[in-house]
Design an enzyme around this catalytic site. Sequence first.
Site, short mmCIF file in Angstrom:
data_model
loop_
_atom_site.label_atom_id
_atom_site.label_comp_id
_atom_site.label_asym_id
_atom_site.label_seq_id
_atom_site.Cartn_x
_atom_site.Cartn_y
_atom_site.Cartn_z
N ARG A 286 30.11 -6.75 -48.40
CA ARG A 286 30.89 -7.19 -47.21
C ARG A 286 30.22 -8.13 -46.49
O ARG A 286 29.02 -7.64 -45.67
CB ARG A 286 31.05 -5.65 -46.49
CG ARG A 286 31.62 -5.85 -45.20
CD ARG A 286 32.09 -4.66 -44.62
NE ARG A 286 32.80 -4.93 -43.16
CZ ARG A 286 32.49 -4.46 -41.98
NH1 ARG A 286 31.80 -3.37 -41.93
NH2 ARG A 286 33.10 -4.99 -40.83
N ASN B 231 33.54 2.91 -40.18
CA ASN B 231 32.07 2.84 -40.05
C ASN B 231 31.67 4.16 -39.63
O ASN B 231 32.01 4.63 -38.48
CB ASN B 231 31.73 1.79 -39.36
CG ASN B 231 32.25 0.45 -39.64
OD1 ASN B 231 32.71 0.27 -40.85
ND2 ASN B 231 31.91 -0.73 -38.80
N GLU C 202 30.75 0.74 -43.35
CA GLU C 202 29.42 0.95 -43.03
C GLU C 202 28.70 2.47 -43.07
O GLU C 202 29.51 3.44 -42.35
CB GLU C 202 29.33 0.34 -41.47
CG GLU C 202 29.17 -1.30 -41.29
CD GLU C 202 29.15 -1.51 -39.93
OE1 GLU C 202 28.30 -0.86 -39.35
OE2 GLU C 202 29.59 -2.59 -39.74
#
Length: 500
Positions: free
Chosen positions: A99, A329, A396
């Site tokens: 990413r 995330n 994340e």
Amino acid sequence: MKIIIVTTCLIILPCLIKCEDKSFLKIPNNLKIGAATSAYQIEGGWNTSDKGQSNWDDFTHSKSHLILDGSNGDIACDSFNKYKEDVQLLKNVGFNHYRLSINWARILPTGFANKISKEGIQYYKNVIDELHSQGIEPFVTLFHWDIPNVIAKMGGWTNELIVDYFTDYARVVFRELGPKVKVWITLNEPNVDCSEAYDKETHAPGLNMPGIGSYMCGHNMLKAHARVYRMYQEEFKKTQNGILGISISSSYWFSKNKNEPESGDIAFQNGCGWFLNPIFSKDGDYPPIMRKRIDENSKLEGHPKSRLPVFSPEWIEYIKGTFDYFGVNHYSSRYTENVPYNNITGWYDDTGIIESVNQSWPRGASSWLYVVPEGIGELLRKIKNDYNNPPIYILENGYSNYGNETNINDINRIDYLYSYMKEMLVAINRDGCNVKAYTVWSVLDNFEWSKGYTERFGIYHVDFNHENRTRTPRLSVAWLTEVIRSKQLISFDEFKAKFM
Ligand SMILES: *[C@@H]1O[C@H](CO)[C@@H](O)[C@H](O)[C@H]1NC(C)=O
Ligand SMILES: *[C@@H]1O[C@H](CO)[C@@H](O)[C@H](O)[C@H]1NC(C)=O
Ligand SMILES: *[C@@H]1O[C@H](CO)[C@@H](O)[C@H](O)[C@H]1NC(C)=O
Ligand SMILES: *[C@@H]1O[C@H](CO)[C@@H](O)[C@H](O)[C@H]1NC(C)=O
């Protein structure tokens, strides 16, 4: 396992018995495991060729006192020059995807679509081609906190014109890079950036307009996200067939007191529902509890209108449903408690909630990073239950060391990743959460925004004092490589017994 009070109705007891069941720790074949970075944090090359200045170039140069170590991303990891080496590092671990984000000012030097930088486009083409040549799938973020400085000067995300400018920029990116990219992230952590950059002065451009700036920013980000999503459907979907989503930062919030089981959800609605509800809920628009409390506070403060802007019915419809997956995330969790409404001071902090932590939770180097693995499992189940079981991309998750130590033997990071991945795998294998991707932040130590280089999230150490920005694998690289190869999650102790 900690005794915790859960905000939603979940089967938590079976976990006490069965979490250790090895079959839960198998990594499903269709779960993609990758790693993430962002442009300003790693690229450097801030003034190469015709690149324009970004808000972060300006912020770190003119307000270096707001960066803990006075540093900047002028060179950072020098990935502008070292991207081939970086792709090799990803390949060595066996990651499925990488990413990365695009620096808007690198490809549109004036900020606007009147001038396209050939060199800027070529850089990203090179990175994407290099990834494909090594069998790694690019996941590309359009906005990871850097915008052209000229647009920042116009108010950045508080100026509604950015909706058009962002759409123009996205169209250039789709046209130039879209044929080789299948997974797009429109905006990274809009909830964090709106607060830090517009309510406060911790992120560029640091407009410092508490209670006003963040809501203006969020309003325009939601519009911009929806416009880009719909523009892709109309102009590119047929030929490029990619998927688009937004990546929201979400903690998990545990209600601290039994007699107020709703407080965790109220914190969730204000922190995260702010962006989730307009896009993912059946009715669209901001969460009703957020609307109500900000409206009431605004009134008490004498505002003729709410500080939270209002969407027209057309915009509510237009924003609703603009997703192909649910991007999240996640790093940490908090306890929540209600603060009663007071007709003089209003709802505390607009939310009516105070957050706290458990001093027994282990910590990372980042002040906010408490290690609470059970939170990720609760979050995944909440998304499944409250939002109709969408495909979830975890974009994340990671752990920070202190920058003044190399921490090559990063056992704390391995413990963190192990415990979080374990809760995720139980949520997938036992509870049927539809998680498609898990992405480690980060492959490299990098410029951690206002913390400069004092906090390190990399599975590879980077020597920022060396002209070559030498990369050195930490122990977590060997551990992750084995986990990805064997498709079986193992703890550090098991790894040590077998391989060390
Ligand atoms: C904090 O964690 C400890 C140890 O797990 C636990 O005994 C305690 O009840 C927790 N505190 C709260 C407020 O839940
Ligand atoms: C680019 O910035 C560096 C400092 O990071 C400086 O040394 C160099 O002279 C600049 N190059 C140009 C072309 O401005
Ligand atoms: C505020 O609340 C107090 C009691 O908590 C009450 O006596 C007072 O009338 C209220 N004021 C207004 C303006 O509602
Ligand atoms: C940096 O890398 C280059 C190319 O690999 C090498 O020639 C040079 O000696 C290195 N510099 C230092 C100081 O190690």
